[in-house]
Design an enzyme around this catalytic site. Structure first.
Site, mmCIF file in Angstrom:
data_model
loop_
_atom_site.group_PDB
_atom_site.id
_atom_site.type_symbol
_atom_site.label_atom_id
_atom_site.label_comp_id
_atom_site.label_asym_id
_atom_site.label_seq_id
_atom_site.Cartn_x
_atom_site.Cartn_y
_atom_site.Cartn_z
ATOM 1 N N ARG A 212 -1.201 -9.477 13.036
ATOM 2 C CA ARG A 212 -1.694 -8.412 12.223
ATOM 3 C C ARG A 212 -2.567 -8.936 10.966
ATOM 4 O O ARG A 212 -3.641 -8.242 10.814
ATOM 5 C CB ARG A 212 -0.805 -7.598 11.652
ATOM 6 N N ARG B 3 11.782 -7.654 6.372
ATOM 7 C CA ARG B 3 12.115 -6.279 6.101
ATOM 8 C C ARG B 3 12.985 -5.715 7.483
ATOM 9 O O ARG B 3 12.846 -6.089 8.596
ATOM 10 C CB ARG B 3 10.662 -5.357 6.397
ATOM 11 N N ARG C 99 -9.941 0.993 8.487
ATOM 12 C CA ARG C 99 -9.492 -0.272 8.850
ATOM 13 C C ARG C 99 -10.656 -1.095 9.304
ATOM 14 O O ARG C 99 -10.405 -2.279 9.732
ATOM 15 C CB ARG C 99 -8.151 -0.344 9.881
ATOM 16 N N ARG D 6 11.394 -3.720 12.904
ATOM 17 C CA ARG D 6 10.456 -3.034 13.609
ATOM 18 C C ARG D 6 9.676 -3.997 14.615
ATOM 19 O O ARG D 6 9.576 -5.276 14.227
ATOM 20 C CB ARG D 6 9.269 -2.375 12.700
ATOM 21 N N LYS E 184 1.027 -1.312 -0.083
ATOM 22 C CA LYS E 184 -0.141 -0.013 0.122
ATOM 23 C C LYS E 184 0.901 1.255 -0.147
ATOM 24 O O LYS E 184 0.582 2.106 -0.711
ATOM 25 C CB LYS E 184 -0.937 -0.193 1.199
HETATM 26 P P1 AMP Z 1 0.475 0.517 9.081
HETATM 27 O O1 AMP Z 1 1.850 1.388 8.762
HETATM 28 O O2 AMP Z 1 -0.583 1.262 8.146
HETATM 29 O O3 AMP Z 1 0.656 -1.052 8.805
HETATM 30 O O4 AMP Z 1 -0.025 0.631 10.634
HETATM 31 C C1 AMP Z 1 0.869 0.277 11.686
HETATM 32 C C2 AMP Z 1 -0.349 -0.106 12.901
HETATM 33 O O5 AMP Z 1 -0.792 1.274 13.263
HETATM 34 C C3 AMP Z 1 -1.304 -0.967 12.595
HETATM 35 O O6 AMP Z 1 -0.871 -2.320 12.725
HETATM 36 C C4 AMP Z 1 -2.347 -0.435 13.576
HETATM 37 O O7 AMP Z 1 -2.025 -0.962 14.894
HETATM 38 C C5 AMP Z 1 -2.256 0.934 13.810
HETATM 39 N N1 AMP Z 1 -3.144 1.465 12.883
HETATM 40 C C6 AMP Z 1 -2.894 2.206 11.588
HETATM 41 N N2 AMP Z 1 -4.057 2.602 11.153
HETATM 42 C C7 AMP Z 1 -4.873 2.321 11.670
HETATM 43 C C8 AMP Z 1 -6.413 2.359 11.627
HETATM 44 N N3 AMP Z 1 -7.132 2.964 10.618
HETATM 45 N N4 AMP Z 1 -7.186 2.009 12.838
HETATM 46 C C9 AMP Z 1 -6.440 1.329 13.844
HETATM 47 N N5 AMP Z 1 -5.123 1.069 13.982
HETATM 48 C C10 AMP Z 1 -4.447 1.522 13.027
#
Ligand code: AMP
Length: 219
Positions: free
Chosen positions: A167, A123, A88, A156, A13
């Site tokens: 996840r 990663r 999400r 990370r 993404k």
């Molecule tokens: P990402 O970089 O988009 O994978 O986001 C990293 C983490 O941030 C996710 O695994 C969630 O814990 C949290 N997160 C990001 N966006 C959201 C969202 N829209 N709703 C809830 N948690 C989020």
């Protein structure tokens, strides 16, 4: 142009979002990036988010919805925006719908989960610059070390294999229902509905970008 990009963690993404934002001259709104900067700044939201993110779970809808509302109210979204990592959950999608922005399209990137585990758990990141590597697909010249600064690379916490699997489970339970949500809306006859575009996210990055752009341009 107002877009949503949907897909499991590690589907690509972020990469496709950067390409689309450049192509259409719109801003990328990544809730993951917003949360990571809240953590770095040590704010109350950041402290609450850190534990949840490290455990591979989702931050609460109320916090996220508030963050996104504030972000969408800024002037730089006037030419358009791309939402990366939001919504999400179904309540987040409903909250966005209530804001009454006319969305052009929802782009879903589909990648099999085994491939995702390989991608994310390999990663490695150079924290200071944000440069990313992959132990198999894009290795640094010297294992574990940034090519430019010579500093150590890190993984990370939420990229470890156990957390990635968690996840993906959370994605399946809470985010995958949005595939139905948006694809049904797009064929409902509602003139406000965004177009639904699904692409396969395995293979050449540029070919994937090309097929998304083609679908959007014909929308
Ligand atoms: P990402 O970089 O988009 O994978 O986001 C990293 C983490 O941030 C996710 O695994 C969630 O814990 C949290 N997160 C990001 N966006 C959201 C969202 N829209 N709703 C809830 N948690 C989020």
């Amino acid at each position: 142009m107002r877009l949503i990009i949907l897909g499991a963690p590690g589907a690509g993404k972020g990469t496709q979002s950067r390409f689309l934002c450049e192509k259409y001259g719109i801003v990328q709104i990544s809730t993951g990036d917003m949360l990571r900067s809240a953590i770095a700044s040590g704010s109350a939201v950041g402290r609450e988010a850190k534990q949840v993110i490290d455990a591979g779970k989702l931050v609460s809808d109320s916090i996220i919805i508030e963050l996104v509302k504030q972000r969408l109210a800024k002037n730089d979204t006037a030419r358009g925006f791309l939402l990366d990592g939001f919504p999400r959950t179904v309540p987040q999608a409903n909250a966005l719908r209530d804001l009454d922005f006319k969305l052009n399209a929802v782009v879903e990137i589909h990648v099999p989960h085994d491939e995702i585990v390989r991608r994310i758990s390999g990663r490695r990141i150079h924290e200071a610059s944000g440069r990313t590597y992959h132990v198999d697909f894009n290795p640094p010249k010297v294992a574990g070390v940034d090519d430019i600064s010579g500093e150590q690379l890190i993984q990370r916490v939420d990229d470890s294999e156990t957390t990635v699997r968690k996840r993906l489970q959370v994605y399946q339970e809470q985010t995958a229902p949005l595939i139905d949500y948006y694809s049904k809306w797009s064929t409902s006859g509602d003139p406000a509905a965004p177009k639904y575009i699904a692409v396969q996210g395995k293979g050449d990055v540029e070919a994937i970008s090309h097929s998304i752009a083609e679908a959007l341009d014909s929308a």
